[in-house]
Design a protein around this motif. Structure first.
Motif, PDB file in Angstrom:
ATOM      1  N   GLY A  87      -3.469   3.956  -4.207  1.00 61.49           N
ATOM      2  CA  GLY A  87      -2.721   4.674  -5.233  1.00 61.49           C
ATOM      3  C   GLY A  87      -3.236   4.422  -6.629  1.00 61.49           C
ATOM      4  N   ALA A  88      -4.240   3.547  -6.760  1.00 61.85           N
ATOM      5  CA  ALA A  88      -4.764   3.185  -8.071  1.00 61.85           C
ATOM      6  C   ALA A  88      -6.156   2.596  -7.911  1.00 61.85           C
ATOM      7  CB  ALA A  88      -3.844   2.168  -8.752  1.00 61.85           C
ATOM      8  N   VAL A  89      -6.892   2.536  -9.015  1.00 62.97           N
ATOM      9  CA  VAL A  89      -8.077   1.693  -9.113  1.00 62.97           C
ATOM     10  C   VAL A  89      -7.778   0.643 -10.173  1.00 62.97           C
ATOM     11  CG1 VAL A  89      -9.608   3.560  -8.396  1.00 62.97           C
ATOM     12  CG2 VAL A  89      -9.245   3.138 -10.828  1.00 62.97           C
ATOM     13  N   TRP A  90      -8.567  -0.442 -10.206  1.00 62.21           N
ATOM     14  CA  TRP A  90      -8.179  -1.574 -11.052  1.00 62.21           C
ATOM     15  C   TRP A  90      -9.405  -2.325 -11.550  1.00 62.21           C
ATOM     16  CZ3 TRP A  90      -6.995  -0.992  -5.857  1.00 62.21           C
ATOM     17  CH2 TRP A  90      -7.749  -1.753  -4.966  1.00 62.21           C
ATOM     18  N   ALA A  91      -9.157  -3.224 -12.510  1.00 60.42           N
ATOM     19  CA  ALA A  91     -10.187  -4.126 -13.030  1.00 60.42           C
ATOM     20  C   ALA A  91      -9.524  -5.440 -13.408  1.00 60.42           C
ATOM     21  CB  ALA A  91     -10.893  -3.514 -14.240  1.00 60.42           C
ATOM     22  N   ASP A  92     -10.276  -6.538 -13.278  1.00 61.56           N
ATOM     23  CA  ASP A  92      -9.813  -7.878 -13.622  1.00 61.56           C
ATOM     24  C   ASP A  92     -10.728  -8.415 -14.715  1.00 61.56           C
ATOM     25  OD1 ASP A  92      -9.002 -10.498 -13.792  1.00 61.56           O
ATOM     26  OD2 ASP A  92      -9.352 -10.999 -11.698  1.00 61.56           O
ATOM     27  N   LEU A  93     -10.203  -8.537 -15.929  1.00 63.61           N
ATOM     28  CA  LEU A  93     -10.999  -8.922 -17.095  1.00 63.61           C
ATOM     29  C   LEU A  93     -10.512 -10.253 -17.631  1.00 63.61           C
ATOM     30  CD1 LEU A  93     -11.071  -5.441 -18.901  1.00 63.61           C
ATOM     31  CD2 LEU A  93     -12.691  -6.348 -17.228  1.00 63.61           C
ATOM     32  N   ASP A  94     -11.310 -11.283 -17.458  1.00 65.37           N
ATOM     33  CA  ASP A  94     -10.946 -12.611 -17.948  1.00 65.37           C
ATOM     34  C   ASP A  94     -11.302 -12.768 -19.420  1.00 65.37           C
ATOM     35  OD1 ASP A  94      -9.867 -13.498 -15.602  1.00 65.37           O
ATOM     36  OD2 ASP A  94     -11.643 -14.599 -14.942  1.00 65.37           O
ATOM     37  N   HIS A 126      -5.176  -7.753 -15.990  1.00 63.72           N
ATOM     38  CA  HIS A 126      -5.422  -6.824 -14.894  1.00 63.72           C
ATOM     39  C   HIS A 126      -5.075  -5.432 -15.395  1.00 63.72           C
ATOM     40  CE1 HIS A 126      -4.609 -10.255 -11.782  1.00 63.72           C
ATOM     41  NE2 HIS A 126      -5.819 -10.321 -12.302  1.00 63.72           N
ATOM     42  N   ALA A 127      -5.988  -4.502 -15.195  1.00 63.64           N
ATOM     43  CA  ALA A 127      -5.779  -3.113 -15.606  1.00 63.64           C
ATOM     44  C   ALA A 127      -5.724  -2.224 -14.375  1.00 63.64           C
ATOM     45  CB  ALA A 127      -6.913  -2.661 -16.527  1.00 63.64           C
ATOM     46  N   TYR A 128      -4.778  -1.297 -14.368  1.00 58.26           N
ATOM     47  CA  TYR A 128      -4.605  -0.360 -13.255  1.00 58.26           C
ATOM     48  C   TYR A 128      -4.644   1.066 -13.796  1.00 58.26           C
ATOM     49  CZ  TYR A 128      -2.522  -4.450 -10.878  1.00 58.26           C
ATOM     50  OH  TYR A 128      -2.280  -5.691 -10.337  1.00 58.26           O
ATOM     51  N   TRP A 129      -5.403   1.920 -13.115  1.00 60.71           N
ATOM     52  CA  TRP A 129      -5.393   3.349 -13.397  1.00 60.71           C
ATOM     53  C   TRP A 129      -4.748   4.040 -12.202  1.00 60.71           C
ATOM     54  CZ3 TRP A 129      -9.147  -0.031 -14.752  1.00 60.71           C
ATOM     55  CH2 TRP A 129      -9.617  -0.017 -16.071  1.00 60.71           C
ATOM     56  N   LEU A 130      -3.528   4.546 -12.379  1.00 62.13           N
ATOM     57  CA  LEU A 130      -2.830   5.201 -11.279  1.00 62.13           C
ATOM     58  C   LEU A 130      -3.462   6.556 -10.986  1.00 62.13           C
ATOM     59  CD1 LEU A 130       0.864   4.423 -12.294  1.00 62.13           C
ATOM     60  CD2 LEU A 130      -0.541   3.225 -10.591  1.00 62.13           C
ATOM     61  N   LEU A 131      -3.532   6.904  -9.715  1.00 56.71           N
ATOM     62  CA  LEU A 131      -4.129   8.161  -9.282  1.00 56.71           C
ATOM     63  C   LEU A 131      -3.065   9.236  -9.140  1.00 56.71           C
ATOM     64  CD1 LEU A 131      -6.580   6.789  -6.557  1.00 56.71           C
ATOM     65  CD2 LEU A 131      -7.155   7.526  -8.883  1.00 56.71           C
ATOM     66  N   SER A 132      -3.424  10.452  -9.517  1.00 60.73           N
ATOM     67  CA  SER A 132      -2.485  11.565  -9.371  1.00 60.73           C
ATOM     68  C   SER A 132      -2.266  11.904  -7.903  1.00 60.73           C
ATOM     69  CB  SER A 132      -2.995  12.791 -10.136  1.00 60.73           C
ATOM     70  OG  SER A 132      -4.316  13.111  -9.751  1.00 60.73           O
ATOM     71  N   ARG A 133      -3.278  11.665  -7.077  1.00 62.81           N
ATOM     72  CA  ARG A 133      -3.164  11.806  -5.619  1.00 62.81           C
ATOM     73  C   ARG A 133      -3.819  10.581  -4.998  1.00 62.81           C
ATOM     74  NH1 ARG A 133      -5.245  16.348  -7.514  1.00 62.81           N
ATOM     75  NH2 ARG A 133      -7.320  15.775  -6.739  1.00 62.81           N
ATOM     76  N   PRO A 134      -3.200   9.986  -3.982  1.00 62.31           N
ATOM     77  CA  PRO A 134      -3.817   8.805  -3.363  1.00 62.31           C
ATOM     78  C   PRO A 134      -5.212   9.113  -2.828  1.00 62.31           C
ATOM     79  CG  PRO A 134      -1.542   9.061  -2.627  1.00 62.31           C
ATOM     80  CD  PRO A 134      -1.889  10.325  -3.371  1.00 62.31           C
ATOM     81  N   ALA A 135      -6.094   8.150  -2.964  1.00 65.32           N
ATOM     82  CA  ALA A 135      -7.412   8.249  -2.344  1.00 65.32           C
ATOM     83  C   ALA A 135      -7.270   7.822  -0.890  1.00 65.32           C
ATOM     84  CB  ALA A 135      -8.404   7.349  -3.072  1.00 65.32           C
ATOM     85  N   ASP A 136      -7.515   8.738   0.032  1.00 60.24           N
ATOM     86  CA  ASP A 136      -7.422   8.390   1.452  1.00 60.24           C
ATOM     87  C   ASP A 136      -8.613   8.977   2.192  1.00 60.24           C
ATOM     88  OD1 ASP A 136      -6.752  11.054   1.504  1.00 60.24           O
ATOM     89  OD2 ASP A 136      -4.638  10.706   1.898  1.00 60.24           O
ATOM     90  N   GLY A 137      -8.861   8.428   3.346  1.00 59.46           N
ATOM     91  CA  GLY A 137     -10.063   8.805   4.077  1.00 59.46           C
ATOM     92  C   GLY A 137     -11.238   7.974   3.584  1.00 59.46           C
ATOM     93  N   LEU A 138     -12.204   7.731   4.448  1.00 57.04           N
ATOM     94  CA  LEU A 138     -13.314   6.833   4.144  1.00 57.04           C
ATOM     95  C   LEU A 138     -14.088   7.275   2.908  1.00 57.04           C
ATOM     96  CD1 LEU A 138     -15.008   4.393   4.912  1.00 57.04           C
ATOM     97  CD2 LEU A 138     -16.340   5.873   6.433  1.00 57.04           C
ATOM     98  N   GLU A 139     -14.343   8.576   2.783  1.00 55.28           N
ATOM     99  CA  GLU A 139     -15.155   9.059   1.664  1.00 55.28           C
ATOM    100  C   GLU A 139     -14.479   8.781   0.330  1.00 55.28           C
ATOM    101  OE1 GLU A 139     -16.399  11.963  -1.405  1.00 55.28           O
ATOM    102  OE2 GLU A 139     -14.517  12.067  -0.267  1.00 55.28           O
ATOM    103  N   GLN A 140     -13.169   9.074   0.223  1.00 55.28           N
ATOM    104  CA  GLN A 140     -12.467   8.845  -1.030  1.00 55.28           C
ATOM    105  C   GLN A 140     -12.275   7.362  -1.314  1.00 55.28           C
ATOM    106  OE1 GLN A 140      -8.931  11.069  -1.819  1.00 55.28           O
ATOM    107  NE2 GLN A 140      -9.800  13.021  -1.184  1.00 55.28           N
ATOM    108  N   LEU A 141     -12.046   6.563  -0.291  1.00 56.84           N
ATOM    109  CA  LEU A 141     -11.915   5.128  -0.493  1.00 56.84           C
ATOM    110  C   LEU A 141     -13.214   4.537  -1.042  1.00 56.84           C
ATOM    111  CD1 LEU A 141      -9.928   4.119   2.716  1.00 56.84           C
ATOM    112  CD2 LEU A 141      -9.069   4.081   0.368  1.00 56.84           C
TER     113      LEU A 141
END
Length: 305
Positions: A87-94, A126-141
């Motif tokens: 449902g999101a992508v993310w980053a961890d920035l120390d 921690h930064a999260y970018w929420l997706l308008s539609r979930p990424a599903d299926g191997l290609e989108q993941l």
């Protein structure tokens, strides 16, 4: 007297719902936790309800480091195989080396797509970018992981782009220090959502480092002729300078010469200018590649208005 945990539970539940809700049949939220006394040994538990997971997380967080699986899990499988959608992508920035929490927040502010959610972790964010539609299926993941890889490497973050990643729960504590540090929500905008294609376009501003087999890399970096014809404003600065750097590297310039050009573009065109350390970081990141490296993708900069 025991502290009132309701506000903390509410904060945790908001994050879990933004990332996981609605949980479909067979899906669960995963918590993992460790006590400072156990030297990193982790326990885990799965929950069919985000609310139940939030209650448990806050209760554990008083004495333990608590993490949530960013993606919902299928059954009790906390591995990559148990992740069927994101449902999101993310980053961890120390905040380490030349970076402070403030400089990390400015990095994120300068992106064309600002994060939907920010959590301060006690030593970074921690930064999260929420997706308008979930990424599903191997290609989108795999595409989503590619975005996270490009962002993490480009921003100088930790390598946390695997889909089964766990990250800290807000309103708990970071117990890795002599004095525990709070894990606090900094921004929460659940309506700010992006198509995966938008985030891929943003990530193209950063050179790709060692993509695994099967992840496409091609093309040279290019800068549209109109990109520097007007002031480069907040939200466009990193994207434009990274693309300029890639174009210069393709023409054979080394890191030092790229830095000279970027500093001048930053001084004359960026409004307001980026910090010099950030400009030099871009030059250093791009300058270490071989001339004409196939690790660049075409990266046209948006027209600056």
């Amino acid at each position: 007297m025991l502290p009132d945990l309701y506000p903390s539970i509410h904060q945790a539940c908001r994050l879990f719902e933004a990332l996981h809700a609605p949980l479909h049949d067979g899906e669960q939220s995963e918590l993992r936790w460790s006590s400072p006394d156990t030297r990193g040994a982790m326990r885990r538990k799965f929950f069919a309800s985000t609310e139940a997971a939030a209650h448990e997380a806050i209760s554990l967080g008083v004495f333990c480091d608590v993490y949530v699986g960013v993606a919902p899990r299928w059954g009790n499988d906390g591995t990559r195989a148990g992740v069927r959608s994101l449902g999101a992508v993310w980053a961890d920035l120390d905040a380490k080396g030349e970076h402070t929490v403030g400089s990390r927040l400015r990095q994120l502010q300068d992106l064309t797509c600002p994060p939907s959610i920010l959590v301060l972790t006690g030593r970074g964010c921690h930064a999260y970018w929420l997706l308008s539609r979930p990424a599903d299926g191997l290609e989108q993941l795999e595409r989503a992981e590619g975005v996270m890889r490009r962002l993490g490497q480009g921003l100088g973050g930790d390598p946390v782009w695997d889909r089964a990643r766990i990250l800290r729960v807000p309103s708990t504590f970071n117990h890795k220090y002599e004095a525990s540090r709070p894990v606090e929500p900094e921004r929460f905008e659940p309506r700010l959502r992006y198509d995966l294609e938008e985030l891929e376009e943003m990530a193209k501003a950063f050179p790709e480092e060692g993509a695994p087999e099967g992840v496409p890399t091609a093309g040279r970096s290019s800068v549209r002729r109109d990109a520097l014809a007007a002031p480069i404003r907040e939200g466009e600065r990193n994207v434009t300078l990274a693309s300029v750097a890639g174009s210069l590297r393709d023409r054979g310039l080394d890191e030092d010469n790229i830095a000279v050009v970027l500093l001048e573009v930053n001084r004359l065109r960026c409004n307001p200018p980026l910090e010099a350390t950030e400009v030099l970081r871009i030059a250093r990141s791009v300058g270490r590649y071989a001339v004409g490296s196939p690790r660049y993708r075409s990266s046209p900069v948006r027209r600056v208005r």
